[in-house]
Design a protein around this motif. Sequence first.
Motif, short mmCIF file in Angstrom:
data_model
loop_
_atom_site.label_atom_id
_atom_site.label_comp_id
_atom_site.label_asym_id
_atom_site.label_seq_id
_atom_site.Cartn_x
_atom_site.Cartn_y
_atom_site.Cartn_z
N PHE A 200 -4.43 29.46 -44.88
CA PHE A 200 -3.46 28.65 -44.14
C PHE A 200 -2.92 27.50 -44.99
CE2 PHE A 200 -7.57 26.94 -42.53
CZ PHE A 200 -7.44 25.61 -42.87
N MET B 20 -2.33 27.95 -48.23
CA MET B 20 -1.32 28.62 -49.03
C MET B 20 -0.05 28.84 -48.19
SD MET B 20 -1.21 31.99 -51.29
CE MET B 20 -2.86 32.28 -51.79
N ALA B 21 -0.25 29.11 -46.91
CA ALA B 21 0.91 29.26 -46.02
C ALA B 21 1.69 27.95 -45.96
CB ALA B 21 0.46 29.68 -44.63
N ALA B 22 0.97 26.84 -45.92
CA ALA B 22 1.64 25.53 -45.87
C ALA B 22 2.38 25.27 -47.18
CB ALA B 22 0.62 24.43 -45.61
#
Lengths: 283, 333
Positions: free
Chosen positions: A173, A175-177
């Motif tokens: 999450f 890396m998603a950000a």
Amino acid sequence: MSDVQSTSFLSRCRRSRSFVVGGLLTGFLLLCAFVSLFWTPGSAYDIIITNRFLPPSSLHWLGTDQFGRDIVSMLMTGTQNSIVVAVVAVSIGLSIGVSLGLLASARRGWTEELIMRFSDFSFAFPAILSAIMLTAIIGPGGVNSILAIGLYNIPVFARLTRGSANAIWAREFVMAARAAGKGRFRITFEHILPNILSIIIVQATILFAIAILAEAALSYLGLGTQPPEPSWGRMLNEAQTLMFLDPMQAIYPGLAIATAVFGLNLLGDGLRDILDPRLSRKR
Amino acid sequence: MTDCSSHVPVLEVTDLVRHYRLPRESLFAKPGHVYALNGVTFQIQRGKSFGIVGESGCGKSTLARNVMALEETDSGSVKILGQEVVGLSFDQLRPLRQHFQMIFQDPYGSLDPHHTVGRIVAEPLAALGAISNAERDRRVAEVLESVGLKTRDVTKYPHEFSGGQRQRIAIARALITHPELIVADEPVSALDVSVQAQVLNLLKDLQVQYGVTYMFISHDLAVVEYLCDEVAVMYLGEIVEKGLTENLFTNPAHPYTRILLDAVPKPGSGKRRERIKLKGNVTGQTERRVGCSFQDRCPMVQDLCRSEKPPLKEVGPDHLAACHFSDKVSAAG
């Protein structure tokens, strides 16, 4: 928090026996400190030599010491002192240590190296010894002992924060950000900190106990709280010479310290059970 | 980004190279390298689905991270809608990121457990900059609806959802900026087979609805065959075969593709071609070899393969393969 989560949170609190017992002991401590601000059964400061070594009575619940001061009152006022020292010292360690840990984890590279080598360096000195060294350099006294204990707490928080933050940085999450375009500073506050907060709270509770112990040790050595302020550590010190004359003089403050440390450690353990997501996910 | 002419590929990757440095084993040893990507080139046209298959460790996820500009690229170029992204700073990239979003493999790890669904889905919008609350709520509701979730789910937390629903949340997050390109890194491999089909159908429907282009990474050939228009097969950081899905699946021109296809059991089909089995394991990516990257495991390896690297050459219309003997592979099928 939704209703589902908060009810299960409360029931988990009630189910954890160490949380309940630790919370009660800590609550009792806080209550003593609070009440002593307005009222104590006797006087913790007035020296009345004719009253020395009185046995427990309705007037002096645990008797009086060699100067005729009321022991219960001294213990209660001493609680204030212990709590203030612990709160301030842990706050110093928490604010600076957590900031350094988050910075190390967000920046990596030489920033991380520098911060971690610095905390390794300060870990090389035993806590109490370095506190003694500090108070020896900057002089004894309540404020200085707080500073010494607080400084010792900084690397403890820095290491813990950096370690757990690094684990969160590796999650998807985050890396998603990053993929959404959030900067490292923003991710630190929106994703990293909320996810490691419970670990930090648990650690703070346990360091709170250690700070109380350290304050007592410094005061016992005459480097902490100075007379006439009552302090558990100094009560121990003064009772030392009377060990065979009146052993209870040493046992009361010793029991107070033990109760405080025991209660806070239990509270920390209980909080860990309740807050640690790795344990709670198994339910 | 105003250039919307259809001939500009949504994604154009040219000669992408990414080598990771390993930590030194001792103070005076030369640090080793992992050769994760060794010159990958491909294009994806608007509205198409491009599949990338390969076993674990062949550089698929590294490719995804480099296309998404999530790590430093060693050399090569990545153009999204004709705009070069390699070499741009993180701040320069931020406004561009609305055009390319990502779906991650693990729906349990890719959603922050401390954020509500509404906040998770709105994250790419929040990162872009100021937007009114009303506009944000409207768009969150819109994408949640298009992935089949309810508008009232915005206040819930990820742990209240199943794996399939969580992946829908992740898809909604990728869709909210109306991106041109979505990079999906094994988006269904962590899901139950029954749920996989639902999510794949959802991805197909969304492609029609939003006209989005997919770069779809998977190790599952059936999934790629179902979803993708074009497929590239990767082995040890290189594309070894690339072509339209139908051509590549019926007529593989690289022994590795052939072996992968043979490994898939095909129930019901009476005719079965002679199966070639794969021997050995993936050889390490820590050394560079002379010759073909597949030489150690290839059942039809010749001396030529050990000395000369086969180029990626045309073996049919829109069909490329990197094998000296690709005609033999096709003929054997």
